[in-house]
Scaffold this motif. Structure first.
Motif, short mmCIF file in Angstrom:
data_model
loop_
_atom_site.label_atom_id
_atom_site.label_comp_id
_atom_site.label_asym_id
_atom_site.label_seq_id
_atom_site.Cartn_x
_atom_site.Cartn_y
_atom_site.Cartn_z
N GLY A 49 0.80 -1.18 0.00
CA GLY A 49 0.20 -0.02 0.26
C GLY A 49 0.78 1.30 0.21
O GLY A 49 0.38 2.30 0.27
N LEU A 52 -0.31 4.33 -2.51
CA LEU A 52 -1.72 4.74 -1.70
C LEU A 52 -1.41 5.62 -0.51
O LEU A 52 -1.73 6.80 -0.62
N ASN A 179 -3.98 0.42 -9.08
CA ASN A 179 -5.43 0.59 -9.31
C ASN A 179 -6.05 -0.47 -10.43
O ASN A 179 -6.61 -0.12 -11.35
N THR A 233 -6.47 0.54 3.67
CA THR A 233 -7.16 -0.19 2.72
C THR A 233 -8.64 -0.18 3.19
O THR A 233 -9.50 -0.64 2.63
N ARG A 265 -10.33 4.66 -3.61
CA ARG A 265 -9.51 3.53 -3.63
C ARG A 265 -9.51 2.69 -2.52
O ARG A 265 -9.89 2.94 -1.36
#
Length: 301
Positions: A49, A52, A179, A233, A265
């Motif tokens: 992640g 992100l 993504n 997440t 996301r």
């Protein structure tokens, strides 16, 4: 020295790869300007992640976060750091100095990611940093960064190694790393390759933990912070996790609430492991010898 055996397991790049790397640990430059931003580093592994987190941080009005500035083949760093890989690797310590510095005057935002459109708005940078994978650093660089209390370290991890491995394999199979919904991909997993991957994760974690312990013994550990993939997440915990990171990297007098975050996301792969692994029974049998890894395989099933 506590953790010295774990330091020997660090999977950093070998200094023999480049003749330009000093054997002396990287030394963070002292900023005498009181307006200089704080400096931070996201320490992660692939598929945890990190894109992100870097993107969410870079969206905040007082944070500048570059992506993989030390990628082996590219330099994904905030403009005006438009260095070639060759120039970067010829003077890596100077390049690190620049990554950990930012102009005191306002800069454009929302993102310094290559190709990302600018909005015409500006932000004053109070914290500047980047993300890095352990294998992208030389050990003297990692050692110097870990030992500097002026650099705020954010350790990003993913608890489930099986999910991390499947995510990496699916990214390689699809050719897409960001993504992309890979839920429909089904893989035949090599248990030996998976075991090697787990060993690499354990080695990285042990190395960072040993450096963190040494730093904590000397400076108290206030420059270290941990965040988990599942926290980032999940829509329920993402804002709190990001707020914790912001509070860690921003100066205490400038703690701010999360301004916004990318609600769209989320975890791109929602398939269960037994649906993603064609030879699930073989993998199950291979992991039975290590109950902790077997628990990762069976989590949520």
């Amino acid at each position: 020295v506590g953790g010295s055996a774990d330091l020997l397991r660090c999977r950093c790049r070998s200094p023999s790869e480049l003749a330009f790397v000093s054997k002396k640990p990287y030394k963070f430059p002292v900023h005498h300007d009181p307006k200089s931003p704080t400096s931070f580093l996201i320490l992660a592994r692939p598929r945890t992640g990190s894109n992100l987190l870097a993107g969410l941080l870079d969206q905040q009005k007082n944070v500048r976060c570059s992506f993989e500035a030390l990628h082996l083949n590219e330099t994904y760093a905030w403009p005006p750091l438009n260095w070639t890989v060759q120039a970067r690797d010829a003077d890596r310590y100077h390049f690190l100095d620049l990554l950990f510095s930012a102009p005191t005057e306002p800069i454009p935002y929302p993102s310094g990611r290559p190709g990302h459109p600018q909005t015409g708005h500006f932000k004053r940078v109070l914290a500047t940093g980047f993300k890095v994978f352990t294998k992208q650093l030389f050990f003297p660089e990692l050692q110097g960064i870990a030992a500097s209390p002026a650099i705020r370290k954010v350790v990003l991890r993913r608890k489930n190694y099986v999910d991390m491995y499947l995510s990496e394999m699916k990214a390689q199979a699809s050719g897409n790393y960001v993504n992309t919904d890979t839920s429909r991909l089904v893989l035949t997993v090599d248990p030996k390759a998976m075991a090697w991957f787990f060993e690499a994760v354990e080695a990285d974690n042990a190395c960072i933990d040993a450096l963190r312990l040494q730093s904590t013994d000397r400076f108290g550990g206030a420059d270290w912070h941990s965040v988990d993939y599942d926290e980032l997440t999940s829509h329920e915990t993402r804002q709190g996790a990001l707020q914790g990171v912001l509070n860690h990297i921003l100066p205490p007098s400038h703690h701010i609430p999360v301004a916004f975050f990318e609600r769209g996301r989320h975890k791109q792969d929602r398939s269960k492991r037994n649906a993603s692994i064609a030879n699930f029974g073989e993998v199950y049998d291979a992991l039975r010898k290590t109950p902790r890894y077997l628990d990762m395989l069976m989590q949520g099933l």
